[in-house]
Write a protein that holds these residues in place. Structure first.
Motif, PDB file in Angstrom:
ATOM      1  N   VAL A   1       3.553   2.296   7.613  1.00  0.00           N
ATOM      2  CA  VAL A   1       2.706   1.183   7.168  1.00  0.00           C
ATOM      3  C   VAL A   1       3.570   0.007   6.709  1.00  0.00           C
ATOM      4  CG1 VAL A   1       0.985   0.444   5.472  1.00  0.00           C
ATOM      5  CG2 VAL A   1       0.771   2.686   6.575  1.00  0.00           C
ATOM      6  N   ILE A   2       4.630   0.298   5.959  1.00  0.00           N
ATOM      7  CA  ILE A   2       5.530  -0.776   5.519  1.00  0.00           C
ATOM      8  C   ILE A   2       6.192  -1.447   6.725  1.00  0.00           C
ATOM      9  CG2 ILE A   2       7.725  -1.230   4.360  1.00  0.00           C
ATOM     10  CD1 ILE A   2       6.951   0.748   2.247  1.00  0.00           C
ATOM     11  N   GLN A   3       6.659  -0.631   7.653  1.00  0.00           N
ATOM     12  CA  GLN A   3       7.335  -1.203   8.820  1.00  0.00           C
ATOM     13  C   GLN A   3       6.362  -1.968   9.714  1.00  0.00           C
ATOM     14  OE1 GLN A   3      10.523  -1.486   9.135  1.00  0.00           O
ATOM     15  NE2 GLN A   3      10.871  -0.293   7.273  1.00  0.00           N
ATOM     16  N   THR A   4       5.085  -1.612   9.676  1.00  0.00           N
ATOM     17  CA  THR A   4       4.085  -2.386  10.414  1.00  0.00           C
ATOM     18  C   THR A   4       3.954  -3.786   9.836  1.00  0.00           C
ATOM     19  OG1 THR A   4       2.848  -0.388  11.016  1.00  0.00           O
ATOM     20  CG2 THR A   4       1.661  -2.479  11.138  1.00  0.00           C
ATOM     21  N   VAL A   5       3.999  -3.883   8.509  1.00  0.00           N
ATOM     22  CA  VAL A   5       3.977  -5.201   7.862  1.00  0.00           C
ATOM     23  C   VAL A   5       5.140  -6.050   8.360  1.00  0.00           C
ATOM     24  CG1 VAL A   5       4.220  -6.412   5.659  1.00  0.00           C
ATOM     25  CG2 VAL A   5       2.804  -4.363   5.790  1.00  0.00           C
TER      26      VAL A   5
ATOM     27  N   LEU B   1       2.793   2.710 -10.802  1.00  0.00           N
ATOM     28  CA  LEU B   1       1.455   3.271 -10.592  1.00  0.00           C
ATOM     29  C   LEU B   1       0.816   2.772  -9.301  1.00  0.00           C
ATOM     30  CD1 LEU B   1       0.044   3.058 -14.216  1.00  0.00           C
ATOM     31  CD2 LEU B   1       1.132   4.981 -13.084  1.00  0.00           C
ATOM     32  N   ARG B   2       1.099   1.519  -8.944  1.00  0.00           N
ATOM     33  CA  ARG B   2       0.475   0.973  -7.748  1.00  0.00           C
ATOM     34  C   ARG B   2       1.470   0.898  -6.593  1.00  0.00           C
ATOM     35  NH1 ARG B   2      -4.364   1.005  -6.663  1.00  0.00           N
ATOM     36  NH2 ARG B   2      -4.406  -1.045  -5.689  1.00  0.00           N
TER      37      ARG B   2
ATOM     38  N   LEU C   1      -1.735  -2.257   1.241  1.00  0.00           N
ATOM     39  CA  LEU C   1      -0.343  -2.420   0.823  1.00  0.00           C
ATOM     40  C   LEU C   1      -0.084  -3.838   0.337  1.00  0.00           C
ATOM     41  CD1 LEU C   1       2.625  -1.580   0.589  1.00  0.00           C
ATOM     42  CD2 LEU C   1       2.887  -2.145   3.010  1.00  0.00           C
ATOM     43  N   GLU C   2      -0.623  -4.800   1.052  1.00  0.00           N
ATOM     44  CA  GLU C   2      -0.375  -6.200   0.704  1.00  0.00           C
ATOM     45  C   GLU C   2      -0.989  -6.561  -0.647  1.00  0.00           C
ATOM     46  OE1 GLU C   2       1.356  -8.321   2.873  1.00  0.00           O
ATOM     47  OE2 GLU C   2       0.579  -8.070   4.882  1.00  0.00           O
ATOM     48  N   GLU C   3      -1.946  -5.762  -1.110  1.00  0.00           N
ATOM     49  CA  GLU C   3      -2.594  -6.047  -2.388  1.00  0.00           C
ATOM     50  C   GLU C   3      -1.828  -5.471  -3.569  1.00  0.00           C
ATOM     51  OE1 GLU C   3      -6.414  -4.352  -1.965  1.00  0.00           O
ATOM     52  OE2 GLU C   3      -7.132  -5.842  -0.523  1.00  0.00           O
TER      53      GLU C   3
ATOM     54  N   ALA D   1       3.808  -5.006  -2.645  1.00  0.00           N
ATOM     55  CA  ALA D   1       3.798  -6.087  -1.651  1.00  0.00           C
ATOM     56  C   ALA D   1       4.334  -7.377  -2.251  1.00  0.00           C
ATOM     57  CB  ALA D   1       2.381  -6.293  -1.122  1.00  0.00           C
ATOM     58  N   GLU D   2       4.115  -7.587  -3.540  1.00  0.00           N
ATOM     59  CA  GLU D   2       4.644  -8.787  -4.171  1.00  0.00           C
ATOM     60  C   GLU D   2       6.158  -8.818  -4.033  1.00  0.00           C
ATOM     61  OE1 GLU D   2       3.363  -9.093  -8.187  1.00  0.00           O
ATOM     62  OE2 GLU D   2       1.246  -8.874  -7.696  1.00  0.00           O
ATOM     63  N   TYR D   3       6.789  -7.645  -4.177  1.00  0.00           N
ATOM     64  CA  TYR D   3       8.241  -7.632  -4.021  1.00  0.00           C
ATOM     65  C   TYR D   3       8.637  -7.815  -2.562  1.00  0.00           C
ATOM     66  CZ  TYR D   3      13.096  -6.529  -4.352  1.00  0.00           C
ATOM     67  OH  TYR D   3      14.457  -6.621  -4.268  1.00  0.00           O
ATOM     68  N   LEU D   4       7.918  -7.150  -1.669  1.00  0.00           N
ATOM     69  CA  LEU D   4       8.223  -7.309  -0.253  1.00  0.00           C
ATOM     70  C   LEU D   4       8.156  -8.775   0.142  1.00  0.00           C
ATOM     71  CD1 LEU D   4       6.206  -4.314   1.260  1.00  0.00           C
ATOM     72  CD2 LEU D   4       8.654  -4.415   0.822  1.00  0.00           C
ATOM     73  N   GLU D   5       7.216  -9.521  -0.472  1.00  0.00           N
ATOM     74  CA  GLU D   5       7.054 -10.927  -0.134  1.00  0.00           C
ATOM     75  C   GLU D   5       8.267 -11.756  -0.536  1.00  0.00           C
ATOM     76  OE1 GLU D   5       5.180 -12.835   1.488  1.00  0.00           O
ATOM     77  OE2 GLU D   5       3.685 -11.409   2.109  1.00  0.00           O
TER      78      GLU D   5
END
Length: 722
Positions: free
Chosen positions: A228-232, A664-665, A710-712, A716-720
C-alpha cells in the motif's frame, strides 16, 4: 449496508467497549481493531516465560497456580490479602488481591489461566496486584465459550491498563463475525506470492488453530503494508513523469566547463558518476526528483553546484534551500569562494562566463534584501541561496530551473511546494541529506525519488579517531580531554565543544532525547563559564547556538573560520555544513544524549584539513547501558552507512519513519523498514506494475480505499515531507 472496515467501531461493539478502545489505542473505526494484531501467541499447555517480565510493563502471562492463601492483616485482622503464587515451571510470580478472599477458591492450585496487569516488585519478588484473570481451560468440563480449548492457541494482544488482552480478544471476535472485508491486494499479486485472502488472513491472525496459520497471515499483512505504501509512491512517480519541465542540457564552453577546469582536485569516481546521472536528468523534459545522500565530507556540495551551473548555462536559475541561516551563509561563502570571478557576473572583474550568487535570509538588512530580490527577479543571479525566506511570496525568480533542498528532513512538503508551485514550468528537484539512509528506509520514506549515493571520500580527507570518555568510571579522563584541546590549539589548530542544550531552562530543544535515569545534561551557558575560568582559560572561546541573532551567528562563524576563536562552544547548530579545515578536535559532552547518526555528522566537522581529526565522546552513562554501547559503536567505525543501519535497528520503528511516538495511527504494524528489505523491494516492483496499468486504481476500489486511509494518517503526513 453491512459492517465494513470503515464503519464506526462504536456502532458495532457499543459505547462500553468502544470508549476504552478509543482512549487506550485511538481506535475509531472497525479497521483499527482488525489491524490491532496479536503480538504473540501461547499454545495451551505452554506456559509463559516469567523470567522475561520487567518491572513497570503491562504483561499478560499464562501460568499455573501452585499456591493460594488468604492472610489477615490490619487492626483486629479484619482485612484479608489473598496471595496466589503461579509458575511457568521454573520461575514464579505472586498475584495479590485485597479484600477478595473468594479468589482463593477460584484460583485453586492446578488452575491454569491468563493473568494480566502491571508488573511490580514487593520484597524482591515480582508481583501483579489485582490482575485480570481469564481461564483458558477447565478440567471440570465447564463450557468453553471463546473456543480457546478447541483452537488450542491463545492470542496475546498489545494491551493497556484500561483494556486487557481478553477484552481485545472478545471485541475482535465480535467484529470478525459481522464485517465484510474487501481485499486491497489484487488477485494476481496475491496469487503470485501464495498469500491468503484478506478474510482468511484475518481469521488466521486473530483466531489461529495452528502456528503455521498466524505465520502465513503475518507474512500476508507484512507484504500488504509495504504494498500500500509503495502504491502511494508509484502513483507519485507516475504523476511526476507526466509533468513537463524545461530541459536543461549541458552546454559546452559555459560556466560549468570553466568551473570544472579550475577545480584544484580530481572528482572521485562516485562524484563523476552522480554528476552524469544528474546531468542526464536535467537534460530531460520531465522534472528530476532525485535524492543525493552521502557520507560526511563525500563532496555532495560540489555535485550540487555542478548541477546548478548546468542549469545556469541553459539559461535558468537554481535555488538552494537550507534549513538554518548558519548553513545558508556557509553555503553562500563556500560556493562564492569556489566560483571566484565566476560568481561576479556583470561586475567589474567578473569572468567571461559568470553569474551572480545571492544570499537571502530573514535577518538581512532591507537594502541587502532588496538587492538580492532584484537580482533573483531579473535573472542576474543564477544561483540564489536562502532559508525559509526564499519561500515568501515576495520572492520571485525569473526562471527557476532547479531547486536544491539541503537536509530535506527539516522541511515540509508545503515549504518546498511554495517555490515549485510558483514556477511557470515545473523545476527539477535535487534533495540532499548528509545522513546516510539504509536502502529499506530510502524506499519507504523517499520512495518517490530516485536515489544517488556517494560513499567514497575525496582524496586527502584525514581519518578521524573517536574515543569514548566514560567520566562516571574515570573522571580524570575529562581533564585529559581538555589538555588535548589545549595541545591542539598550541599547535595552531582549533576545536569544537558540543553540548545538548543552551541554558538551564531548556529541555532538549536542540533535537536530542532526554535519557531516563541519568544525570542532567550540562548547558552551554554553564560549560562556557566553566571552561573560560578553568581548563581553557588561556584560550579564546566563542559561543554559537540557534538563538543568537543572525548577525551574531555570522560574526562568530566568520571569526572562527578566520582563526580568531580557538574553541567554539556550540549546540548542534554545527552539525551540518560547517567547514573549518583548521579544526582538528571535538569534545561532545553528554554524548549519550545524541543519536548515532547525529554523532557521526558532528565528528565530520573535524579532520577536514591536512591534519587528522579527534572526536571525544564524553558520557556519564553506565558502561553496560545501551546508551554507552551506542557510543562504543560510533567509536568503532567511520562508516556512516553501517551506523545508520545500527541506529535504525536500535530505534522504534515509528521514530525511524517520523510517526508520532505513540504510533497509534501508524500504518505499520508488522512491516519493519529496517529488516524487511526484500519485502519492500518486492512490493515496490509489484506496485509499480499495478499503477502503470491503472494509475487511478479505478479497477481496484479496495486498494484505492486503503491508499486513501493511509493518506489520512499521521504516517502519511511524514511521507508527504518527501
Amino acid at each position: 449496508m453491512g459492517v465494513t472496515p470503515a464503519s464506526r467501531l462504536r456502532s458495532v461493539v457499543g459505547d462500553r467497549t468502544a470508549t476504552p478502545l478509543a482512549k487506550a489505542f485511538g481506535m475509531e473505526i472497525v479497521d483499527d481493531l482488525l489491524r490491532h494484531y496479536p503480538r504473540r501467541y501461547v499454545a495451551l499447555g505452554e506456559l509463559s516465560d516469567l523470567s522475561d517480565l520487567q518491572v513497570g510493563q503491562y504483561a499478560t502471562v499464562m501460568a499455573r497456580v501452585v499456591e493460594s492463601v488468604n492472610k489477615t492483616f490490619g487492626p483486629g485482622g479484619r482485612k484479608v490479602r489473598t496471595e496466589v503464587v503461579v509458575t511457568d515451571g521454573t520461575a514464579s510470580l505472586t498475584l495479590t488481591f485485597f479484600q477478595q478472599k473468594w479468589r482463593r477458591a477460584q484460583l485453586a492450585p492446578g488452575t491454569v489461566g491468563l493473568f494480566a496487569g502491571v508488573v511490580g516488585r514487593f520484597r524482591n519478588q515480582l508481583q501483579l496486584t489485582h490482575p485480570m484473570f481469564d481461564p483458558v481451560q477447565d478440567d471440570d468440563g465447564v463450557p468453553d465459550p471463546d473456543g480457546r480449548v478447541a483452537r488450542g492457541i491463545v492470542p496475546i494482544y498489545p494491551a493497556s491498563k484500561g483494556v486487557d488482552s481478553f477484552a481485545l480478544e472478545k471485541a475482535v471476535a465480535q467484529v470478525l463475525a459481522v464485517t465484510d472485508v474487501e481485499d486491497p491486494l489484487p488477485d494476481d499479486v496475491r496469487a503470485a506470492r501464495d498469500l491468503p485472502g484478506i478474510e482468511q488472513a484475518l481469521e488466521w491472525i486473530h483466531r489461529p488453530r495452528r502456528p503455521e496459520q498466524w505465520r502465513r497471515a503475518r507474512e500476508r499483512f507484512r507484504f500488504e503494508e509495504a504494498f500500500v505504501i509503495q502504491t502511494v509512491f508509484a502513483q507519485r512517480r507516475h504523476s511526476a513523469a507526466l509533468d513537463v519541465a524545461a530541459a536543461r542540457p549541458r552546454r559546452a564552453g559555459g560556466i560549468l566547463d570553466a568551473f570544472t577546469e579550475r577545480l584544484p582536485f580530481t572528482l572521485t569516481d562516485g562524484q563523476r558518476s552522480v554528476v552524469e546521472e544528474i546531468a542526464s536528468d536535467l537534460a530531460a523534459a520531465r522534472p528530476m526528483h532525485r535524492l543525493l545522500q552521502g557520507e560526511v565530507g563525500s563532496g555532495k556540495t560540489i555535485v550540487a553546484l555542478m548541477a546548478m551551473l548546468q542549469v545556469v548555462d541553459a539559461g535558468g536559475q537554481a535555488a538552494l534551500l537550507a534549513p538554518t541561516e548558519v548553513l545558508a551563509a556557509q553555503h553562500h561563502r563556500g560556493i562564492t569562494a569556489m566560483l571566484g570571478d565566476l560568481a561576479a557576473g556583470g561586475m567589474l572583474g567578473g569572468a567571461e562566463h559568470s553569474t551572480r550568487v545571492r544570499l537571502l535570509t530573514g535577518s538581512m538588512s532591507a537594502a541587502a534584501k532588496r538587492e538580492a530580490l532584484l537580482d533573483a527577479a531579473s535573472g542576474a543571479a543564477g544561483i540564489v541561496i536562502g532559508t525559509h525566506a526564499l519561500i515568501q511570496d515576495s520572492v520571485q525568480l525569473a526562471d527557476l530551473g532547479l531547486l536544491v533542498v539541503d537536509e530535506q528532513h527539516r522541511f515540509g512538503v508545503e515549504q518546498r511546494s511554495a517555490l515549485v508551485d510558483r514556477s511557470a514550468v515545473t523545476p527539477h528537484v535535487l534533495v540532499m541529506t548528509a545522513t546516510p539512509i539504509p536502502r529499506t528506509i530510502a524506499m519507504t520514506v523517499f520512495g518517490d525519488l530516485e536515489t544517488s549515493t556517494l560513499r567514497e571520500l575525496p582524496a586527502g580527507r584525514q581519518p578521524i579517531q573517536t574515543n569514548v570518555v566514560p567520566i562516571a568510571d574515570k573522571p580524570a579522563w575529562l581533564d585529559r580531554a581538555w589538555e588535548r584541546v589545549v595541545e591542539e590549539v598550541r599547535k595552531g589548530r582549533q576545536a569544537y565543544v558540543v553540548v545538548s542544550r543552551i541554558g538551564a531552562a531548556d529541555e532538549d530543544r536542540d533535537g536530542t532525547d532526554r535519557a531516563e535515569g541519568v544525570a542532567p545534561t550540562r548547558s552551554l551557558v554553564d560549560v562556557h563559564a566553566e571552561l573560560a575560568s578553568g581548563p581553557l582559560s588561556e584560550l579564546r572561546l566563542g559561543v554559537l547556538h540557534g538563538r543568537l541573532a543572525p548577525d551574531e551567528k555570522d560574526a562568530v562563524m566568520a571569526a572562527f573560520a578566520a582563526g580568531e576563536i580557538d574553541v567554539l562552544v556550540a549546540t548542534t547548530v554545527v552539525e551540518v555544513g560547517v567547514d573549518v579545515p583548521n579544526a582538528t578536535v571535538m569534545v561532545v559532552l553528554d554524548a549519550d544524549r545524541f543519536g548515532m547518526s547525529q554523532l557521526h555528522q558532528l565528528r565530520g566537522r573535524v579532520g577536514r584539513g591536512s591534519e587528522p581529526g579527534l572526536c571525544l565522546l564524553v558520557t556519564e552513562a553506565d558502561a553496560a547501558s545501551p546508551a554507552a554501547e551506542r557510543l562504543v559503536a560510533v567509536a568503532g567505525t567511520l562508516d556512516g552507512f553501517e551506523l545508520s543501519h545500527l541506529d535504525a535497528a536500535l530505534r522504534r520503528e515509528g521514530d525511524v519513519l517520523g510517526a508520532s511516538q505513540s504510533g497509534l495511527r501508524s500504518s505499520l504494524r508488522l512491516l519493519s523498514v529496517v529488516k524487511d528489505e526484500s519485502v519492500i523491494a518486492d512490493a515496490r516492483e509489484a506496485a509499480t506494475v499495478v499503477v502503470e496499468a491503472d494509475p487511478a486504481l479505478d479497477s481496484l476500489p479496495a486498494l484505492r480505499a486503503a491508499v486513501a486511509r493511509l493518506e489520512e494518517t499521521r504516517q502519511a503526513e511524514y511521507l508527504e515531507r518527501t
